[in-house]
Design a protein around this motif. Structure first.
Motif, mmCIF file in Angstrom:
data_model
loop_
_atom_site.group_PDB
_atom_site.id
_atom_site.type_symbol
_atom_site.label_atom_id
_atom_site.label_comp_id
_atom_site.label_asym_id
_atom_site.label_seq_id
_atom_site.Cartn_x
_atom_site.Cartn_y
_atom_site.Cartn_z
ATOM 1 N N ALA A 1 0.816 -1.223 0.000
ATOM 2 C CA ALA A 1 0.000 0.000 0.000
ATOM 3 C C ALA A 1 0.847 1.269 0.000
ATOM 4 O O ALA A 1 0.626 2.156 -0.833
ATOM 5 N N PRO A 2 1.837 1.410 0.906
ATOM 6 C CA PRO A 2 2.652 2.634 0.864
ATOM 7 C C PRO A 2 3.491 2.745 -0.412
ATOM 8 O O PRO A 2 3.666 3.842 -0.941
ATOM 9 N N ALA A 3 3.987 1.618 -0.915
ATOM 10 C CA ALA A 3 4.787 1.655 -2.145
ATOM 11 C C ALA A 3 3.920 2.093 -3.313
ATOM 12 O O ALA A 3 4.327 2.920 -4.136
ATOM 13 N N TYR A 4 2.702 1.562 -3.387
ATOM 14 C CA TYR A 4 1.771 1.939 -4.454
ATOM 15 C C TYR A 4 1.412 3.421 -4.339
ATOM 16 O O TYR A 4 1.427 4.149 -5.330
ATOM 17 N N ALA A 5 1.116 3.868 -3.119
ATOM 18 C CA ALA A 5 0.736 5.268 -2.898
ATOM 19 C C ALA A 5 1.863 6.219 -3.293
ATOM 20 O O ALA A 5 1.610 7.325 -3.772
ATOM 21 N N ALA A 6 3.106 5.788 -3.104
ATOM 22 C CA ALA A 6 4.260 6.623 -3.444
ATOM 23 C C ALA A 6 4.594 6.573 -4.935
ATOM 24 O O ALA A 6 5.433 7.338 -5.405
ATOM 25 N N GLY A 7 3.948 5.659 -5.673
ATOM 26 C CA GLY A 7 4.224 5.547 -7.105
ATOM 27 C C GLY A 7 5.469 4.751 -7.425
ATOM 28 O O GLY A 7 6.031 4.883 -8.515
ATOM 29 N N LYS B 1 22.672 5.301 -7.613
ATOM 30 C CA LYS B 1 22.692 4.002 -6.949
ATOM 31 C C LYS B 1 21.873 4.080 -5.660
ATOM 32 O O LYS B 1 21.951 5.064 -4.917
ATOM 33 N N ASP B 2 21.073 3.063 -5.409
ATOM 34 C CA ASP B 2 20.229 2.916 -4.224
ATOM 35 C C ASP B 2 19.019 3.853 -4.205
ATOM 36 O O ASP B 2 18.297 3.907 -3.227
ATOM 37 N N GLU B 3 18.778 4.589 -5.279
ATOM 38 C CA GLU B 3 17.614 5.468 -5.350
ATOM 39 C C GLU B 3 16.395 4.651 -5.805
ATOM 40 O O GLU B 3 16.489 3.860 -6.735
ATOM 41 N N PRO B 4 15.233 4.837 -5.151
ATOM 42 C CA PRO B 4 14.045 4.099 -5.585
ATOM 43 C C PRO B 4 13.600 4.528 -6.983
ATOM 44 O O PRO B 4 13.842 5.657 -7.407
ATOM 45 N N LEU B 5 12.947 3.607 -7.676
ATOM 46 C CA LEU B 5 12.414 3.873 -9.004
ATOM 47 C C LEU B 5 10.909 4.073 -8.916
ATOM 48 O O LEU B 5 10.231 3.397 -8.152
ATOM 49 N N PHE B 6 10.400 4.995 -9.721
ATOM 50 C CA PHE B 6 8.981 5.325 -9.727
ATOM 51 C C PHE B 6 8.412 5.134 -11.132
ATOM 52 O O PHE B 6 9.145 5.205 -12.126
ATOM 53 N N LYS C 1 -5.405 -2.490 -1.407
ATOM 54 C CA LYS C 1 -5.257 -1.181 -0.740
ATOM 55 C C LYS C 1 -4.391 -0.293 -1.592
ATOM 56 O O LYS C 1 -3.271 -0.650 -1.920
ATOM 57 N N LYS C 2 -4.919 0.850 -1.934
ATOM 58 C CA LYS C 2 -4.178 1.784 -2.783
ATOM 59 C C LYS C 2 -3.919 3.058 -2.025
ATOM 60 O O LYS C 2 -4.647 3.490 -1.212
#
Length: 79
Positions: A18-24, A48-53, A78-79
């Motif tokens: 849910a939090p990952a989805y909400a953050a895109g 490096k180590d930066e999240p992908l959206f 859950k979105k």
């Protein structure tokens, strides 16, 4: 990128959905598009180590994207 899973170009960490989805955030499995010659293309440089959206990519149509969209449309997700 040849493969999102099993390559030395990408690694993934486990997050609650849910939090990952909400953050895109981009699910790693969706980046694997083996059935096509078209590949996801990053729109910006990523450290490096930066999240992908999702917004970071030009995504080709793929079975994995189609399945992800179907999954997100299920009741109770859950979105």
């Amino acid at each position: 990128m040849e493969h999102a899973i099993g390559s030395d170009e990408v690694y993934g960490l486990i997050e609650e959905a849910a939090p990952a989805y909400a953050a895109g955030r981009m699910p790693q499995g969706v980046l694997d598009v083996e059935e096509s010659n078209e590949r996801p293309v990053l729109k910006r440089a990523v450290k490096k180590d930066e999240p992908l959206f999702w917004d970071d990519f030009n995504m080709p149509a793929s079975r994995m994207v189609e399945l992800w969209n179907q999954q997100m449309a299920l009741p109770g997700i859950k979105k």
